[in-house]
Design a protein around this motif. Structure first.
Motif, mmCIF file in Angstrom:
data_model
loop_
_atom_site.group_PDB
_atom_site.id
_atom_site.type_symbol
_atom_site.label_atom_id
_atom_site.label_comp_id
_atom_site.label_asym_id
_atom_site.label_seq_id
_atom_site.Cartn_x
_atom_site.Cartn_y
_atom_site.Cartn_z
ATOM 1 N N ILE A 61 -5.591 4.403 9.977
ATOM 2 C CA ILE A 61 -4.327 3.716 9.798
ATOM 3 C C ILE A 61 -4.176 3.359 8.322
ATOM 4 C CG2 ILE A 61 -5.306 1.445 10.343
ATOM 5 C CD1 ILE A 61 -2.590 0.807 11.706
ATOM 6 N N VAL A 62 -2.978 3.527 7.800
ATOM 7 C CA VAL A 62 -2.683 3.093 6.441
ATOM 8 C C VAL A 62 -2.564 1.572 6.483
ATOM 9 C CG1 VAL A 62 -1.009 3.155 4.557
ATOM 10 C CG2 VAL A 62 -1.527 5.248 5.839
ATOM 11 N N THR A 63 -3.400 0.887 5.715
ATOM 12 C CA THR A 63 -3.428 -0.574 5.750
ATOM 13 C C THR A 63 -2.613 -1.209 4.630
ATOM 14 O OG1 THR A 63 -5.487 -0.584 4.487
ATOM 15 C CG2 THR A 63 -5.665 -0.670 6.903
ATOM 16 N N GLU A 64 -2.423 -0.471 3.538
ATOM 17 C CA GLU A 64 -1.622 -0.967 2.418
ATOM 18 C C GLU A 64 -0.923 0.215 1.755
ATOM 19 O OE1 GLU A 64 -3.587 -3.751 -0.360
ATOM 20 O OE2 GLU A 64 -5.318 -3.502 0.959
ATOM 21 N N ALA A 65 0.340 0.040 1.460
ATOM 22 C CA ALA A 65 1.090 1.058 0.727
ATOM 23 C C ALA A 65 2.056 0.344 -0.212
ATOM 24 C CB ALA A 65 1.837 1.971 1.681
ATOM 25 N N SER A 66 1.713 0.316 -1.491
ATOM 26 C CA SER A 66 2.539 -0.326 -2.509
ATOM 27 C C SER A 66 2.897 0.715 -3.557
ATOM 28 C CB SER A 66 1.784 -1.483 -3.166
ATOM 29 O OG SER A 66 1.439 -2.453 -2.218
ATOM 30 N N ARG A 67 4.023 1.394 -3.347
ATOM 31 C CA ARG A 67 4.465 2.436 -4.269
ATOM 32 C C ARG A 67 4.825 1.804 -5.607
ATOM 33 N NH1 ARG A 67 9.082 5.367 -6.038
ATOM 34 N NH2 ARG A 67 8.607 7.581 -6.196
ATOM 35 N N PRO A 68 4.345 2.303 -6.697
ATOM 36 C CA PRO A 68 3.571 3.523 -6.878
ATOM 37 C C PRO A 68 2.101 3.271 -7.187
ATOM 38 C CG PRO A 68 4.514 2.943 -8.978
ATOM 39 C CD PRO A 68 4.893 1.844 -7.988
ATOM 40 N N SER A 69 1.572 2.101 -6.868
ATOM 41 C CA SER A 69 0.264 1.746 -7.413
ATOM 42 C C SER A 69 -0.929 1.764 -6.454
ATOM 43 C CB SER A 69 0.334 0.364 -8.054
ATOM 44 O OG SER A 69 0.723 -0.591 -7.086
ATOM 45 N N HIS A 70 -0.723 1.670 -5.152
ATOM 46 C CA HIS A 70 -1.883 1.479 -4.264
ATOM 47 C C HIS A 70 -1.606 2.017 -2.865
ATOM 48 C CE1 HIS A 70 -5.555 -0.550 -2.949
ATOM 49 N NE2 HIS A 70 -4.892 -1.009 -1.917
ATOM 50 N N LEU A 71 -2.584 2.739 -2.313
ATOM 51 C CA LEU A 71 -2.549 3.209 -0.926
ATOM 52 C C LEU A 71 -3.956 3.037 -0.362
ATOM 53 C CD1 LEU A 71 -0.746 4.728 1.227
ATOM 54 C CD2 LEU A 71 -1.976 6.774 0.521
ATOM 55 N N ALA A 72 -4.080 2.354 0.771
ATOM 56 C CA ALA A 72 -5.395 2.110 1.376
ATOM 57 C C ALA A 72 -5.362 2.447 2.860
ATOM 58 C CB ALA A 72 -5.812 0.655 1.183
#
Length: 106
Positions: A61-72
């Motif tokens: 599961i994608v837990t964090e998505a902050s475009r354009p700096s972070h994907l977890a």
């Protein structure tokens, strides 16, 4: 849990890199070991890979998505794993850092 870390400098904007890595279901186009990635529901994916003669499967599961700096992400079933992509704009490029860890029992 073993960890893999990697940093690359890519001559493009962080937005372009984020848009590429956030299309998780397309990863099988970039790696020979990934057999398929199936979207199960929003931000949840079933991964099937073949590595070193072993077939492995998990849901993440994608837990964090902050475009354009972070994907977890982290796994929620099967092979235990987690990781993140961090992107930072510099004067001449985008610094792309990845972190991942994986544990499985045979």
């Amino acid at each position: 849990m073993p960890t893999i870390q990697r940093t690359l400098h890519i001559q493009t904007d962080p937005e372009a890199v984020f848009d590429l890595v956030s299309r998780v279901e397309d990863f099988s186009q970039y790696s020979k070991i990934i057999r398929e990635i199936i979207p199960v529901k929003p931000d949840t994916y079933r991964w099937r890979i073949r590595a070193a003669g072993f077939e492995l499967e998990w849901d993440s599961i994608v837990t964090e998505a902050s475009r354009p700096s972070h994907l977890a992400w982290r796994s929620i079933r099967g092979v235990d794993n987690r990781g993140a992509f961090d992107l930072v704009k510099s004067e001449i490029c985008c610094k792309f850092s990845s972190f991942g860890s994986l544990t499985f029992n045979l």
